[in-house]
Structures are given as C-alpha cells and as structure tokens.
Design a protein around this motif. Structure first.
Motif, PDB file in Angstrom:
ATOM      1  N   ALA A  89       0.829  -1.210   0.000  1.00  0.00           N
ATOM      2  CA  ALA A  89       0.000   0.000   0.000  1.00  0.00           C
ATOM      3  C   ALA A  89       0.863   1.259   0.000  1.00  0.00           C
ATOM      4  N   ASP A 145       0.919   4.010  -2.996  1.00  0.00           N
ATOM      5  CA  ASP A 145       0.556   5.401  -2.731  1.00  0.00           C
ATOM      6  C   ASP A 145       1.668   6.355  -3.166  1.00  0.00           C
ATOM      7  N   GLU A 149       1.752   6.514  -6.943  1.00  0.00           N
ATOM      8  CA  GLU A 149       0.596   7.249  -7.476  1.00  0.00           C
ATOM      9  C   GLU A 149       0.801   8.753  -7.368  1.00  0.00           C
ATOM     10  N   HIS A 150       1.556   9.177  -6.383  1.00  0.00           N
ATOM     11  CA  HIS A 150       1.778  10.609  -6.177  1.00  0.00           C
ATOM     12  C   HIS A 150       3.150  11.063  -6.662  1.00  0.00           C
ATOM     13  N   PRO A 162      -5.930   2.505   2.580  1.00  0.00           N
ATOM     14  CA  PRO A 162      -5.279   3.533   1.749  1.00  0.00           C
ATOM     15  C   PRO A 162      -5.150   4.881   2.442  1.00  0.00           C
ATOM     16  N   ARG A 163      -6.069   5.197   3.355  1.00  0.00           N
ATOM     17  CA  ARG A 163      -5.978   6.470   4.077  1.00  0.00           C
ATOM     18  C   ARG A 163      -4.783   6.481   5.024  1.00  0.00           C
ATOM     19  N   ALA A 179      -1.985   4.697   4.419  1.00  0.00           N
ATOM     20  CA  ALA A 179      -0.832   4.837   3.524  1.00  0.00           C
ATOM     21  C   ALA A 179      -0.638   6.303   3.131  1.00  0.00           C
ATOM     22  N   ALA A 180      -1.732   7.007   2.872  1.00  0.00           N
ATOM     23  CA  ALA A 180      -1.640   8.430   2.541  1.00  0.00           C
ATOM     24  C   ALA A 180      -1.137   9.238   3.731  1.00  0.00           C
ATOM     25  N   ARG A 218       2.584   8.980   3.862  1.00  0.00           N
ATOM     26  CA  ARG A 218       3.173   9.916   2.886  1.00  0.00           C
ATOM     27  C   ARG A 218       3.156  11.337   3.440  1.00  0.00           C
TER      28      ARG A 218
END
Length: 389
Positions: free
Chosen positions: A81, A85, A88-89, A330-331, A333-334, A337
C-alpha cells in the motif's frame, strides 16, 4: 494517471521528499511457522532469563494459529500500500521493511540499504503512541543495528530519522471511526442503541506508562503519562465522531489487554475481560471492542480480543463486536506519505502545517533527552541524544 503525466510530475514530487532517499517500515516481527515460535520468543525476551519451557507455554497462542503470526503478512500488505501510494503521487522513493525480532531483521535490511546507497532514511514504526516499547526501544534497535554496521566497517552509515507519533493523524483515526460504525451495525438491532465502547490498548507497567513521552509529561502514581493521555484523546475523538454520525451518546472507557510479566509488578488496568464482566453486571446490553492501540490485526488482537475476550463475553451472554484496525487502509498509507513529506520539509527548514485531531496537537519530530527513558543506559538513534546524528 497517464504515464506521461506521471513522468511530468515525478521531478516535482520527488523534490518534496528530499533529503530522504528511502523509507523504512520498522515493525515487531512474528513467527511464520511452528518451528519459528520458540526462537522468535527467545528473541523477544532475550536477556530476561525466561526458561525455554516457559516460552513453549507462552507460544501456545501462536501454535493455536498454526505457529504463524499474522503481523508479517499484514506488514507485506502495508508495504504494498505504501509503495502504491508513493508511486501514485509521483514519489519514486524505495520502501524497505525490517523487524526487531524476526526476519527480515533490521540489521540485515539496514546493511542492504547502505549497500544500495541509501544515506538518509525516514523510519515509520508500526506503533502509534509514546512508550518505551513503542518508541524508545525501536530507537535502541536502530542504534544497535547502526553499531553493528559500523563494527563491520561499513564506510558510510545512513542517517535514520523516525517519523513522529501518528496516533491522532486523520489518516489513522478515520478508518477506526468507520470500523466502530461497522461494528455497531453488526450487533443485533435490539441491543445496538445501548451498546458501549471499550477502547483497548496493550497494557504496560504503570512505571513505564508514567515515564512515557517527554519529561514534562511524566506523571506519578499510575496516571499513565503521555501513553494514557494520547489514547484517551484518540478515544474521545472517535466517540465524538460516532455520536455525530449516529445521533447516539455512548458511554466509553479505555481498558487494557495483553498483560505479561511478573504478577507483583503493577500494570495498567482494567483488563478487557474484567471490564466485560463489570459491564455485564451493570446491565450493559452490548459492547464494541475498539483496539485503538494496534495498527493491524496481529496476535494480540486475534487472541486476546477475538478469542479470549470474545469467549468471556459468550460465557456472560453479552453480545460483543470488535472493530477493525487500520491495517493497510489507503488512508493510512496516505497519512504515512503526509508524515514523510512534512518531516522532509521541516528538515529542509521550511514551514510545515501538520495534521492532527483532538486536543493534544501533533507530536514532536525528535525525542528529547529523558523521553520514554530506557530500562538501562543504552544508546538510541533518531533522537536528540542519538550517537548517530
């Protein structure tokens, strides 16, 4: 996102991670088969003089699940994950994984990272709160690993920076709120309105709790220091959000689980099973157990809550549900980041806006001298007193 757009964004995003050139997921570790159980427990208890026969008894929890702790599998999911992430960013930052007590061992992974040319490493520990075992001990393990590499003659040791405590970051808290709402919905409709919330975390010795966090947050007489204060603040945020969502004001308490160690040493109480008995005696119709002290559904959750506490509730005839931990949401994992980029900006000397819910605000970047003090004089990395600055 198209490959063309990703390529266009990568140089800009990549600069946001500087000075870091890698992220290390640092966790506890766990056995992955019956033959691993006792050696794993020997690693965990090294230096305490616990007989092997006693470790075999303790290992029954693991043997009941085939000798496999779920924590390694859950860390692999979180690793995937995090990598997804970051990619993706537009952050082309490698993510490694190392454990304190089982393979992949921390020292081996840091050796690999040094060989790969990683010189500035951000570290995420799978423990969200301040305590000796949840923070300082990870920092000691980092110092031990760096010392081992230094003794091996590694020419240039990487610098490691542990990311701040994230107990009150929205990306950690919001999945738990959703988990409580789902657990409430799983209860029989007739008992749902009166269900209480029991927020659970790992019990630790009261002496360790009282000295958790920076020196100015230390307490006396079992008040619990930063460890208890942080859990109470998160529990309050979750309870308030559940009330706002459901329109029902629910009573809640912070309780403890997974106690170990000598019985004459005071640990944080009450235990979840004792608490369930008290609630049943008081006429509580149902309980949702909320494991806010755990990042994922590892052994303490699967055994102490899903097995032991659930069996106690069945014995009492008390309906219970257990809410989900954050895991590889996913939240979360964000949120990692976000923690990485805020720390990178701070290291570059830039002004940083930090996300935090509740009353306590964001935690510190570097642990001060005296923060979650060690049981004995041992060096710890990634703090003000680090020998590897």
């Amino acid at each position: 996102m198209s490959d063309q757009l990703r390529a266009h964004q990568t140089p800009v995003a990549q600069g946001l991670a500087a000075p870091y050139d890698a992220l290390l997921l640092l966790s506890f570790g766990g056995p992955e088969g019956p033959d691993d159980v006792v050696p794993f427990l020997e690693n965990v208890t090294r230096g305490r003089g616990i007989p092997r026969e006693r470790l075999k008894e303790v290992g029954q929890h693991y043997f009941g699940f085939g000798g496999v702790s779920p924590i390694n599998g859950q860390n692999r999911q979180l690793l995937d994950a995090l990598r997804a992430d970051l990619a993706e960013h537009g952050l082309d930052l490698p993510v490694y994984w190392g454990n304190r007590n089982w393979a992949p061992y921390l020292t081996d992974v840091l050796r690999e990272m040094a060989a790969d040319g990683r010189r500035r490493i951000a570290v995420l520990a799978t423990s969200a709160y301040a305590s000796y075992s949840g923070c300082r001990q990870y920092r000691e393990n980092l110092a031990d690993a760096l010392a081992a590499l230094e003794a091996e003659g590694v020419a240039e040791l990487p610098r490691v920076d542990k990311l701040r405590h994230y107990f009150n970051h929205p990306g950690f808290v919001q999945p738990m709120i959703d988990g409580v709402l789902a657990a409430l919905e799983s209860l029989p409709e007739e008992v749902r309105p009166g269900a209480r919330l029991a927020f659970t975390t790992h019990s630790i010795p009261t002496a360790a709790a009282d000295t958790s966090g920076p020196v100015e947050e230390h307490t006396e007489d079992g008040e619990g220091g930063a460890y208890v204060k942080q859990h109470l603040d998160v529990a309050r945020v979750i309870a308030d959000a559940v009330r706002a969502e459901t329109g029902v004001e629910r009573s809640w308490e912070l309780v403890y689980q997974s106690r170990s160690g000598a019985p004459h040493i005071p640990w944080l109480e009450p235990d979840i099973c004792d608490h369930l008995e008290a609630l049943h005696a008081a006429g509580t119709p149902a309980v949702v157990m909320v494991p806010i002290g755990f990042v994922s559904d590892h052994m303490e959750v699967l055994y102490d809550l899903d097995t032991e506490a659930t069996a106690k509730a069945a014995e009492l005839g008390l309906p219970v549900a257990r809410s989900a931990t954050v895991g590889a949401d996913p939240r979360f994992a964000a949120a990692v980041r976000d923690l990485l980029l805020e720390r990178a900006a701070a290291e570059r000397g830039e002004s940083v806006e930090r996300c935090a819910l509740g009353l306590l605000g964001p935690s510190h970047d570097r642990c001060a001298v005296g923060c979650c003090p060690a049981r004995g004089p041992r060096p710890a990395a990634a703090g003000v007193d680090s020998p590897y600055a």
